[in-house]
Design a protein around this motif. Structure first.
Motif, PDB file in Angstrom:
ATOM      1  N   ILE A 285      29.530  22.380  55.144  1.00  0.00           N
ATOM      2  CA  ILE A 285      29.659  21.276  54.186  1.00  0.00           C
ATOM      3  C   ILE A 285      28.446  21.207  53.264  1.00  0.00           C
ATOM      4  O   ILE A 285      28.579  21.102  52.051  1.00  0.00           O
ATOM      5  CB  ILE A 285      29.825  19.931  54.933  1.00  0.00           C
ATOM      6  N   TYR A 286      27.246  21.303  53.842  1.00  0.00           N
ATOM      7  CA  TYR A 286      26.038  21.124  53.047  1.00  0.00           C
ATOM      8  C   TYR A 286      25.733  22.350  52.191  1.00  0.00           C
ATOM      9  O   TYR A 286      25.138  22.218  51.120  1.00  0.00           O
ATOM     10  CB  TYR A 286      24.860  20.748  53.938  1.00  0.00           C
ATOM     11  N   ALA A 287      26.145  23.525  52.650  1.00  0.00           N
ATOM     12  CA  ALA A 287      25.956  24.734  51.842  1.00  0.00           C
ATOM     13  C   ALA A 287      26.824  24.669  50.590  1.00  0.00           C
ATOM     14  O   ALA A 287      26.429  25.144  49.525  1.00  0.00           O
ATOM     15  CB  ALA A 287      26.303  25.975  52.651  1.00  0.00           C
ATOM     16  N   GLU A 288      27.991  24.068  50.714  1.00  0.00           N
ATOM     17  CA  GLU A 288      28.865  23.916  49.552  1.00  0.00           C
ATOM     18  C   GLU A 288      28.428  22.750  48.666  1.00  0.00           C
ATOM     19  O   GLU A 288      28.517  22.821  47.444  1.00  0.00           O
ATOM     20  CB  GLU A 288      30.306  23.708  50.012  1.00  0.00           C
ATOM     21  N   LYS A 289      27.933  21.691  49.296  1.00  0.00           N
ATOM     22  CA  LYS A 289      27.516  20.511  48.545  1.00  0.00           C
ATOM     23  C   LYS A 289      26.232  20.776  47.756  1.00  0.00           C
ATOM     24  O   LYS A 289      26.075  20.294  46.637  1.00  0.00           O
ATOM     25  CB  LYS A 289      27.298  19.344  49.513  1.00  0.00           C
ATOM     26  N   TYR A 290      25.322  21.536  48.361  1.00  0.00           N
ATOM     27  CA  TYR A 290      24.044  21.861  47.728  1.00  0.00           C
ATOM     28  C   TYR A 290      23.875  23.375  47.666  1.00  0.00           C
ATOM     29  O   TYR A 290      23.114  23.962  48.446  1.00  0.00           O
ATOM     30  CB  TYR A 290      22.885  21.246  48.518  1.00  0.00           C
ATOM     31  N   PRO A 291      24.561  24.028  46.740  1.00  0.00           N
ATOM     32  CA  PRO A 291      24.476  25.498  46.692  1.00  0.00           C
ATOM     33  C   PRO A 291      23.074  25.969  46.311  1.00  0.00           C
ATOM     34  O   PRO A 291      22.358  25.296  45.567  1.00  0.00           O
ATOM     35  CB  PRO A 291      25.495  25.879  45.626  1.00  0.00           C
ATOM     36  N   ARG A 292      22.727  27.116  46.848  1.00  0.00           N
ATOM     37  CA  ARG A 292      21.414  27.691  46.550  1.00  0.00           C
ATOM     38  C   ARG A 292      21.443  28.329  45.174  1.00  0.00           C
ATOM     39  O   ARG A 292      22.393  28.998  44.803  1.00  0.00           O
ATOM     40  CB  ARG A 292      21.065  28.739  47.594  1.00  0.00           C
ATOM     41  N   ILE A 293      20.387  28.142  44.425  1.00  0.00           N
ATOM     42  CA  ILE A 293      20.287  28.725  43.094  1.00  0.00           C
ATOM     43  C   ILE A 293      19.817  30.169  43.200  1.00  0.00           C
ATOM     44  O   ILE A 293      20.306  31.049  42.517  1.00  0.00           O
ATOM     45  CB  ILE A 293      19.316  27.897  42.226  1.00  0.00           C
ATOM     46  N   HIS A 294      18.850  30.408  44.102  1.00  0.00           N
ATOM     47  CA  HIS A 294      18.285  31.746  44.278  1.00  0.00           C
ATOM     48  C   HIS A 294      18.607  32.252  45.683  1.00  0.00           C
ATOM     49  O   HIS A 294      18.686  31.471  46.624  1.00  0.00           O
ATOM     50  CB  HIS A 294      16.765  31.720  44.092  1.00  0.00           C
ATOM     51  N   ASN A 295      18.767  33.546  45.810  1.00  0.00           N
ATOM     52  CA  ASN A 295      19.020  34.137  47.114  1.00  0.00           C
ATOM     53  C   ASN A 295      17.753  34.687  47.753  1.00  0.00           C
ATOM     54  O   ASN A 295      17.819  35.456  48.698  1.00  0.00           O
ATOM     55  CB  ASN A 295      20.070  35.253  47.011  1.00  0.00           C
ATOM     56  N   SER A 296      16.626  34.318  47.233  1.00  0.00           N
ATOM     57  CA  SER A 296      15.373  34.802  47.784  1.00  0.00           C
ATOM     58  C   SER A 296      14.991  33.982  49.016  1.00  0.00           C
ATOM     59  O   SER A 296      15.444  32.864  49.203  1.00  0.00           O
ATOM     60  CB  SER A 296      14.270  34.717  46.741  1.00  0.00           C
ATOM     61  N   THR A 297      14.141  34.569  49.825  1.00  0.00           N
ATOM     62  CA  THR A 297      13.624  33.868  50.990  1.00  0.00           C
ATOM     63  C   THR A 297      12.096  33.937  50.954  1.00  0.00           C
ATOM     64  O   THR A 297      11.520  34.714  50.201  1.00  0.00           O
ATOM     65  CB  THR A 297      14.107  34.520  52.299  1.00  0.00           C
ATOM     66  N   ALA A 298      11.462  33.163  51.780  1.00  0.00           N
ATOM     67  CA  ALA A 298       9.998  33.163  51.828  1.00  0.00           C
ATOM     68  C   ALA A 298       9.460  34.517  52.275  1.00  0.00           C
ATOM     69  O   ALA A 298       8.392  34.939  51.859  1.00  0.00           O
ATOM     70  CB  ALA A 298       9.503  32.065  52.757  1.00  0.00           C
ATOM     71  N   SER A 299      10.229  35.199  53.113  1.00  0.00           N
ATOM     72  CA  SER A 299       9.785  36.503  53.608  1.00  0.00           C
ATOM     73  C   SER A 299      10.108  37.633  52.635  1.00  0.00           C
ATOM     74  O   SER A 299       9.600  38.737  52.780  1.00  0.00           O
ATOM     75  CB  SER A 299      10.449  36.808  54.953  1.00  0.00           C
ATOM     76  N   GLY A 300      10.983  37.374  51.674  1.00  0.00           N
ATOM     77  CA  GLY A 300      11.396  38.411  50.734  1.00  0.00           C
ATOM     78  C   GLY A 300      12.535  39.268  51.261  1.00  0.00           C
ATOM     79  O   GLY A 300      12.949  40.228  50.612  1.00  0.00           O
ATOM     80  N   LEU A 301      13.048  38.933  52.443  1.00  0.00           N
ATOM     81  CA  LEU A 301      14.137  39.693  53.049  1.00  0.00           C
ATOM     82  C   LEU A 301      15.487  39.068  52.720  1.00  0.00           C
ATOM     83  O   LEU A 301      15.572  37.875  52.433  1.00  0.00           O
ATOM     84  CB  LEU A 301      13.955  39.738  54.575  1.00  0.00           C
ATOM     85  N   THR A 302      16.523  39.874  52.791  1.00  0.00           N
ATOM     86  CA  THR A 302      17.878  39.354  52.584  1.00  0.00           C
ATOM     87  C   THR A 302      18.349  38.669  53.868  1.00  0.00           C
ATOM     88  O   THR A 302      17.733  38.816  54.926  1.00  0.00           O
ATOM     89  CB  THR A 302      18.851  40.496  52.242  1.00  0.00           C
ATOM     90  N   GLY A 303      19.450  37.974  53.776  1.00  0.00           N
ATOM     91  CA  GLY A 303      20.014  37.311  54.947  1.00  0.00           C
ATOM     92  C   GLY A 303      20.382  38.290  56.047  1.00  0.00           C
ATOM     93  O   GLY A 303      20.156  38.031  57.234  1.00  0.00           O
ATOM     94  N   ASP A 304      20.956  39.441  55.672  1.00  0.00           N
ATOM     95  CA  ASP A 304      21.321  40.445  56.665  1.00  0.00           C
ATOM     96  C   ASP A 304      20.092  41.024  57.356  1.00  0.00           C
ATOM     97  O   ASP A 304      20.101  41.272  58.568  1.00  0.00           O
ATOM     98  CB  ASP A 304      22.128  41.574  56.021  1.00  0.00           C
ATOM     99  N   GLN A 305      19.026  41.232  56.604  1.00  0.00           N
ATOM    100  CA  GLN A 305      17.796  41.752  57.192  1.00  0.00           C
ATOM    101  C   GLN A 305      17.198  40.728  58.170  1.00  0.00           C
ATOM    102  O   GLN A 305      16.722  41.101  59.243  1.00  0.00           O
ATOM    103  CB  GLN A 305      16.782  42.100  56.103  1.00  0.00           C
ATOM    104  N   CYS A 306      17.236  39.467  57.812  1.00  0.00           N
ATOM    105  CA  CYS A 306      16.736  38.423  58.708  1.00  0.00           C
ATOM    106  C   CYS A 306      17.563  38.375  59.989  1.00  0.00           C
ATOM    107  O   CYS A 306      17.024  38.203  61.085  1.00  0.00           O
ATOM    108  CB  CYS A 306      16.766  37.058  58.023  1.00  0.00           C
ATOM    109  N   LYS A 307      18.859  38.536  59.851  1.00  0.00           N
ATOM    110  CA  LYS A 307      19.749  38.537  61.012  1.00  0.00           C
ATOM    111  C   LYS A 307      19.410  39.682  61.958  1.00  0.00           C
ATOM    112  O   LYS A 307      19.386  39.512  63.176  1.00  0.00           O
ATOM    113  CB  LYS A 307      21.200  38.653  60.536  1.00  0.00           C
TER     114      LYS A 307
END
Length: 104
Positions: free
Chosen positions: A65-87
């Motif tokens: 619900i909250y991911a849809e309500k407040y979509p992210r503008i950037h796909n960057s992370t603090a670590s510089g890794l993608t979501g799959d890499q973090c996983k």
């Protein structure tokens, strides 16, 4: 309690267990908590209003619900890794590898 049982089963269906995070997985934790609630001698003693709040919160999270309500503008992370890499980094296997490297 059967209403709670059905609602909780629906949430558990949406939240499968991630085998790569054994012992640290939210789906696994939720199943353990549910077992402890069912194992109580007087199941009617469980506070219904607290269970309702927990079910609603878990349901909102599982439906993003909250991911849809407040979509992210950037796909960057603090670590510089993608979501799959973090996983991949958070898997138990990789964490074990890091512990072995640090112990050398």
């Amino acid at each position: 309690m059967s209403v709670h049982y059905k609602r909780f089963l629906k949430v558990l269906e949406k939240w499968p267990v991630d085998k790569s995070k054994s012992g640290r997985d939210l789906g696994e934790h939720l199943r353990e908590q549910f077992k402890s609630i069912l194992a109580e001698s007087n199941i009617n003693a469980v506070k219904s209003d607290n269970l309702d709040k927990q079910f609603e919160a878990l349901d909102r999270l599982s439906r993003n619900i909250y991911a849809e309500k407040y979509p992210r503008i950037h796909n960057s992370t603090a670590s510089g890794l993608t979501g799959d890499q973090c996983k991949q980094i958070l898997t138990t296997e990789f964490l074990r590898y890091l512990q072995e490297e640090n112990s050398k």
